[in-house]
Design an enzyme around this catalytic site. Structure first.
Site, PDB file in Angstrom:
ATOM      1  CG  HIS A  19      44.625  45.780  47.354  1.00  0.00           C
ATOM      2  ND1 HIS A  19      45.745  46.309  46.740  1.00  0.00           N
ATOM      3  CD2 HIS A  19      43.615  45.944  46.468  1.00  0.00           C
ATOM      4  CE1 HIS A  19      45.423  46.758  45.551  1.00  0.00           C
ATOM      5  NE2 HIS A  19      44.126  46.532  45.351  1.00  0.00           N
ATOM      6  CD  GLU A  44      46.681  47.734  39.351  1.00  0.00           C
ATOM      7  OE1 GLU A  44      46.019  48.790  39.456  1.00  0.00           O
ATOM      8  OE2 GLU A  44      46.144  46.602  39.246  1.00  0.00           O
ATOM      9  CG  ASP A  47      43.446  44.062  42.852  1.00  0.00           C
ATOM     10  OD1 ASP A  47      42.787  44.981  43.370  1.00  0.00           O
ATOM     11  OD2 ASP A  47      44.153  44.233  41.841  1.00  0.00           O
TER      12      ASP A  47
HETATM   13  N1  ADE Z   1      39.456  48.430  40.643  1.00  0.00           N
HETATM   14  C1  ADE Z   1      39.294  47.122  40.890  1.00  0.00           C
HETATM   15  N2  ADE Z   1      40.456  46.485  40.750  1.00  0.00           N
HETATM   16  C2  ADE Z   1      41.391  47.406  40.439  1.00  0.00           C
HETATM   17  C3  ADE Z   1      42.779  47.368  40.172  1.00  0.00           C
HETATM   18  N3  ADE Z   1      43.488  46.238  40.224  1.00  0.00           N
HETATM   19  N4  ADE Z   1      43.402  48.512  39.876  1.00  0.00           N
HETATM   20  C4  ADE Z   1      42.724  49.658  39.829  1.00  0.00           C
HETATM   21  N5  ADE Z   1      41.414  49.754  40.061  1.00  0.00           N
HETATM   22  C5  ADE Z   1      40.749  48.637  40.367  1.00  0.00           C
HETATM   23 ZN    ZN Z   2      42.976  47.072  43.731  1.00  0.00          ZN
END
Ligand code: ADE
Ligand code: ZN
Length: 331
Positions: free
Chosen positions: A14, A195, A273
């Protein structure tokens, strides 16, 4: 040769390649491409990295992409990422890219795929990789559908598809047809869900999109029945602790629900991320959770094993990665 790291061999599942664009490279590419940015200097840019939520981060993340114009720029970004991640023990990466964020700026898809894909193919130290284009859930579904056509027609070596960007108000179900077509084309399926958005988006990602892995997913904890299901079905959740703190989905690292998720038997693994924006690469995330949450060696090993189990690799590569984790875990 396997080096001794204080963190396990890294399997990164991720990570958004555009989120690896370090501030120094942003300014370097801006100068190279004569792109004018609204920052006085590096300190001014860095001062903008105190985010209040996901949208606040996304605004800066998309704005900074203005410096990416050519295949060489995408390759430079990806190569810099691989170099840094390799120093942190990277062994396998399934890298996200946001094609629509570049297409809307007039950058051809070929430049994106050639640049990122070419750099991945030249990854150092036996690192293996795959590329997973993500669709922007806050843009029209028809656009995602057209981009899927273009991706499939490009002949690029793609591992799967994902879904990212602003989550709340953009449920996964809208993208059911796009996912069905991607599955029919043999692509692996992941999506960001839970999220900032509700637990029901995790359920929808599973039931309507048919995802094999959920990115983030931490809001599943609001729904006990969903947690039971995720445990029973061993659905992998790619959790990004430093991201969660920086985007304020959890208050502090010490409050992160990761230990409880492990205890519940969820198939969680730890990832970065957007490492250039959130204070760390996958090794930094492992180090941070170990220190802030007091995870023991067995728990870190479980995270590492879960990442290997969740990777979209063949049996041979999975066995190699398992062996590397086992070798690292020797006392
Ligand atoms: N694009 C890049 N990082 C992201 C995240 N944490 N959540 C959603 N879209 C993203
Ligand atoms: Zn992400």
């Amino acid at each position: 040769m396997t080096q001794a790291f204080d963190t396990p061999p890294a399997v990164e599942l991720h990570c958004h390649v555009e989120g690896t664009l370090e501030p120094e490279l942003i300014l370097e590419l801006a100068e190279r491409n004569r792109v004018s940015l609204p920052y006085a200097d590096l300190d001014d840019l860095r001062a903008r990295y105190a985010f209040t939520d996901l949208q606040h981060f996304l605004d800066l993340y998309y704005a900074n992409m203005a410096v990416l114009r050519t295949a060489e720029d995408f390759a430079a970004m990806t190569t810099a990422y691989l170099r840094r991640a390799a120093a942190g023990g990277l062994r396998h990466v399934e890298l996200f890219v946001d094609p629509q964020a570049h297409l809307v700026r007039g950058v051809p898809l070929e430049a994106v795929l050639e640049g990122v894909g070419g750099a991945l193919a030249a990854a150092p130290d036996g690192i293996t990789s795959g590329l997973i284009p993500n669709f922007l859930r806050d843009r029209p579904v028809d656009e995602a559908s057209e981009v899927l056509d273009a991706l499939l027609a490009s002949g690029a070596d793609l591992l799967g598809i994902g879904l990212d960007s602003a989550e709340v108000g953009h449920p996964p179900g809208d993208f059911a047809d796009v996912y069905a077509r991607a599955r029919a084309a043999g692509l692996r399926l992941v999506a960001h869900a839970g999220e900032e958005g509700p637990a029901s988006y995790v359920t929808d990602a599973l039931d309507v999109l048919g995802v094999e892995r959920v990115d983030h997913g931490i809001r599943c904890l609001d729904d006990h029945a969903l947690v039971r299901r995720l445990v029973d079905e061993a659905v992998p959740l790619t959790v990004c602790p430093l991201s969660n703190v920086r985007l304020r989905t959890v208050d502090t690292l010490a409050d992160h629900p990761l230990p409880g998720m492990l205890d519940a038997g969820l198939a969680v693994s730890v990832h970065s991320d957007d490492p250039a924006y959130f204070g760390g690469y996958v090794d930094d995330n492992h180090r941070a959770v170990r220190e802030a949450l007091g995870l023991d060696h067995a728990q870190v090993r479980r995270l590492a094993d879960n990442a290997v189990d969740a990777a979209f690799v063949d049996d041979r590569r999975r066995a190699e990665l398992r062996a590397e984790v086992a070798a690292w875990a020797q006392p």
